[in-house]
Enzyme design. Sequence first.
Site, mmCIF file in Angstrom:
data_model
loop_
_atom_site.group_PDB
_atom_site.id
_atom_site.type_symbol
_atom_site.label_atom_id
_atom_site.label_comp_id
_atom_site.label_asym_id
_atom_site.label_seq_id
_atom_site.Cartn_x
_atom_site.Cartn_y
_atom_site.Cartn_z
ATOM 1 N N GLU A 83 0.921 -1.568 0.297
ATOM 2 C CA GLU A 83 -0.365 0.251 0.130
ATOM 3 C C GLU A 83 0.825 1.216 -0.019
ATOM 4 O O GLU A 83 2.001 1.076 0.205
ATOM 5 C CB GLU A 83 -0.898 -0.025 1.195
ATOM 6 C CG GLU A 83 -1.039 -1.409 1.275
ATOM 7 C CD GLU A 83 -2.121 -1.406 2.364
ATOM 8 O OE1 GLU A 83 -1.701 -0.442 4.162
ATOM 9 O OE2 GLU A 83 -2.710 -2.260 3.299
ATOM 10 N N LYS A 134 1.919 5.047 2.179
ATOM 11 C CA LYS A 134 2.079 4.931 2.587
ATOM 12 C C LYS A 134 2.231 6.403 2.972
ATOM 13 O O LYS A 134 2.840 7.782 2.767
ATOM 14 C CB LYS A 134 3.755 5.169 3.804
ATOM 15 C CG LYS A 134 3.767 5.535 5.393
ATOM 16 C CD LYS A 134 5.380 5.357 5.949
ATOM 17 C CE LYS A 134 5.314 5.759 7.346
ATOM 18 N NZ LYS A 134 5.033 7.474 7.133
ATOM 19 N N ASP A 182 1.123 10.505 4.567
ATOM 20 C CA ASP A 182 1.989 11.658 5.439
ATOM 21 C C ASP A 182 0.966 12.660 5.897
ATOM 22 O O ASP A 182 0.667 13.085 5.380
ATOM 23 C CB ASP A 182 3.059 12.396 4.038
ATOM 24 C CG ASP A 182 3.621 13.131 5.512
ATOM 25 O OD1 ASP A 182 3.982 13.885 5.073
ATOM 26 O OD2 ASP A 182 3.836 12.969 6.741
ATOM 27 N N TYR A 200 -8.503 7.897 4.111
ATOM 28 C CA TYR A 200 -8.679 6.851 3.550
ATOM 29 C C TYR A 200 -8.220 5.429 4.795
ATOM 30 O O TYR A 200 -7.874 5.321 5.594
ATOM 31 C CB TYR A 200 -7.261 7.148 2.677
ATOM 32 C CG TYR A 200 -7.164 7.539 1.571
ATOM 33 C CD1 TYR A 200 -7.508 6.579 0.509
ATOM 34 C CD2 TYR A 200 -6.769 8.749 1.252
ATOM 35 C CE1 TYR A 200 -7.735 7.863 -0.724
ATOM 36 C CE2 TYR A 200 -7.370 10.100 0.457
ATOM 37 C CZ TYR A 200 -7.846 9.114 -0.693
ATOM 38 O OH TYR A 200 -7.616 10.074 -2.190
ATOM 39 N N LYS A 230 10.857 3.988 3.513
ATOM 40 C CA LYS A 230 10.532 5.459 2.509
ATOM 41 C C LYS A 230 11.422 5.722 1.512
ATOM 42 O O LYS A 230 11.657 4.703 0.791
ATOM 43 C CB LYS A 230 10.929 6.187 4.166
ATOM 44 C CG LYS A 230 9.670 6.293 5.423
ATOM 45 C CD LYS A 230 10.068 6.777 5.903
ATOM 46 C CE LYS A 230 8.771 6.883 6.658
ATOM 47 N NZ LYS A 230 8.830 7.778 8.034
ATOM 48 N N CYS A 237 23.546 18.120 34.614
ATOM 49 C CA CYS A 237 22.792 18.481 33.511
ATOM 50 C C CYS A 237 22.022 20.373 33.296
ATOM 51 O O CYS A 237 22.210 21.487 34.619
ATOM 52 C CB CYS A 237 20.852 18.317 34.154
ATOM 53 S SG CYS A 237 19.198 18.536 33.936
ATOM 54 N N CYS A 279 19.017 21.349 35.793
ATOM 55 C CA CYS A 279 18.640 21.583 37.471
ATOM 56 C C CYS A 279 20.278 20.786 37.797
ATOM 57 O O CYS A 279 19.879 21.412 39.677
ATOM 58 C CB CYS A 279 18.298 19.644 37.544
ATOM 59 S SG CYS A 279 18.563 18.685 37.406
ATOM 60 N N CYS A 322 14.185 17.500 38.902
ATOM 61 C CA CYS A 322 14.855 17.482 37.901
ATOM 62 C C CYS A 322 13.715 18.091 37.357
ATOM 63 O O CYS A 322 12.150 17.769 37.167
ATOM 64 C CB CYS A 322 15.848 16.994 36.339
ATOM 65 S SG CYS A 322 15.865 18.423 35.326
#
Length: 696
Positions: free
Chosen positions: A142, A144, A146, A251, A341, A435, A438, A459
């Site tokens: 089928e 694909k 978008d 569809y 793809k 980090c 934090c 955090c």
Amino acid sequence: MTEKQSNATLSLFDDFPENDDKLDHQAAAARMRALEKDLERWNYEYYVLDAPSVPDSEYDKAFRELSELEKQFPDLKSPASPTQRVGGEARSDLAKVRHAVPMLSIHTETDFEAQGAQAFDERVRKGLGLSETDDDVAYDVELKFDGLAMNLRYEKGILVSAATRGDGLVGEDVTANVKTIRTIPLHLPEGVPDILEVRGEVIMHKADFERLNDEQRLDGLKPFVNPRNAAAGCLRQLDPKVTAKRKLSFYAYGLGEVSAAVALTHSGILDKLEKWGFPVAKERRVVKGWKALAEFHDWVKSIRQSLPFEIDGVVYKVNDLAQQNELGFISREPRWACAHKYPPEEAMTSVEDIDVQVGRTGKLTPVARLKPVFVGGVTISNATLHNEDFIAELGLKIGDTVVVRRAGDVIPEVVRVLSDRRTGKERDFVMPDHCPVCGSETFRDEEEKDTRCTGGLFCPAQRRESLVHFASRLALNIDGLGEKVIDQLLEAELIKTPADLYKLTDEKLLSLDRFGKKSAANLLAALEKSKETTLARFIYALGIRHVGESTARDLASHFRSLDKLMQADADALLQVNDVGEVIAQSIIHFFEESHNREVIGELLAEGVHWPTPEAVAVNEKVSGKTFVLTGTLPNMGREEAKALLLALGAKVASSVSKKTDYVVAGAEAGSKLEKAQALGVTIIDEAQMLELLKGQ
């Protein structure tokens, strides 16, 4: 009243009675149902078949007549009436809908050439146990689309709800908007299952997209970036009347929950859906073997630009539903389907800087700040760099000239570095050891090749996720503390960590919208009740990376004390069932972070407690063995059986493999039993399982 006027099969072209008062309920109902049926048929002919059988004037006349009857007899108005397509009242939110059957994503082949089709076919053949001399597998192939994945639920043939994919488990209710899409039937013909969920893609055709953008420009508004974004924006409008003005299409490509079997093959399902009035892309076939898959991929690529809508690839699905069932799923992806793809468009630009974003699970993601460049109809200024390994593999430096593309035609990514264009001013990127949100220490997750923040309970970037997890059913099970309430508490800055939940008061809760005395009292009571828990639940509630419900239970049984767990080194942790190097390091990093220890201390100070876990009895016949439960057991549910097995140190898996020790089979056991028989796995019933649990 004449005989013709009371007949349920009144012709649409018969004159409607001039004296409406003389039309009784029975005749009105018959007339309205006849009008609905004809309008839906004409709608299908016009929007799906592109072959109208009546002029617009006749359609409009019937539509006006039905509208007038609905005003006169509001109690007879059908929820599937074609008048619903014009859009109802505006809504203030989009409610959440839990999918009866998860809407799973499918695997994407990264090889854009024929080898991608070959790789998928090889995986399928291996999963089905087929040799090189066996017949080729039949596939439904089928397009694909978008667009946006959509789940349409019909009950007794009436469209009752429509929901987006969301996270696959929970989506957004967009029923009112979806009813405005004229290619979606509101009422199905007789013979469909009582419960039928149809899945497909909501898209906007290229011509409709251009028309919409022309209108946007004329109104002085910003045009949409691409058809997919336009469809998403239209579908999520809070006012369905706005959606109704913008032409969307649908569809169908599969099913969700159904109350009765529809067909034995996937192509058979699509044939049935088409017969029932759903649009199904005509560019589909049933083929055999990987070469035919590759040929379909090439053919669609050659006609891609001439299609009236955007696609970004093709989809391959094993056609036989019995084979689909045999292949099953891996993680949240079906083994029997994949997306193949096409290569996306590329462009050249430069990396002006690299920032670091902290995700809701604590993952640090480097993001390239690009000199804006136009790629595939979109201006790109940012691109994900995934992790340190990705940057190292590219050999990327800040200031480099790079080639970027839209992966899957949507997500921007850096493809390669043009190192020959360097000027000497470029500089290396270094992942931060603390980090950026934090200040907690970061650590490298060697299994997933990511860098993560260790301040999970502290955090701000992880705050919402940690609170939702802490309150969840398998954790502290705080009744009434759902995502919406947590969002309210966070927005009002009433909580920052899980410990702050136990500092809430009547006064604080009553300051929130939609919180009354009763709801506030109920939440405070639930919080108080949650203080009495188990060590296993508390460990799970902390949200330590890689520590799920089963591992938390093993840790509690092994250490029997939170203090001992917090002080455990790698050697001690590795003694626990199913704890390896990765999980051990994750636990150590979590408890080494002072911010986390502070929050845990606050939770204990607020009264969260648990009894000392009882020692687990050793049962050599069960401990360490892997069980699979299938079918309906005569005296107990699967969860009860699972709990008994886990309590004695067994492992309970969801699928049968060569590593399975026992399959516990009940009534109507299916493919798992068949696979166990094929692999020679020991099969027992409930009584035999209970004997094992007794150590006999």
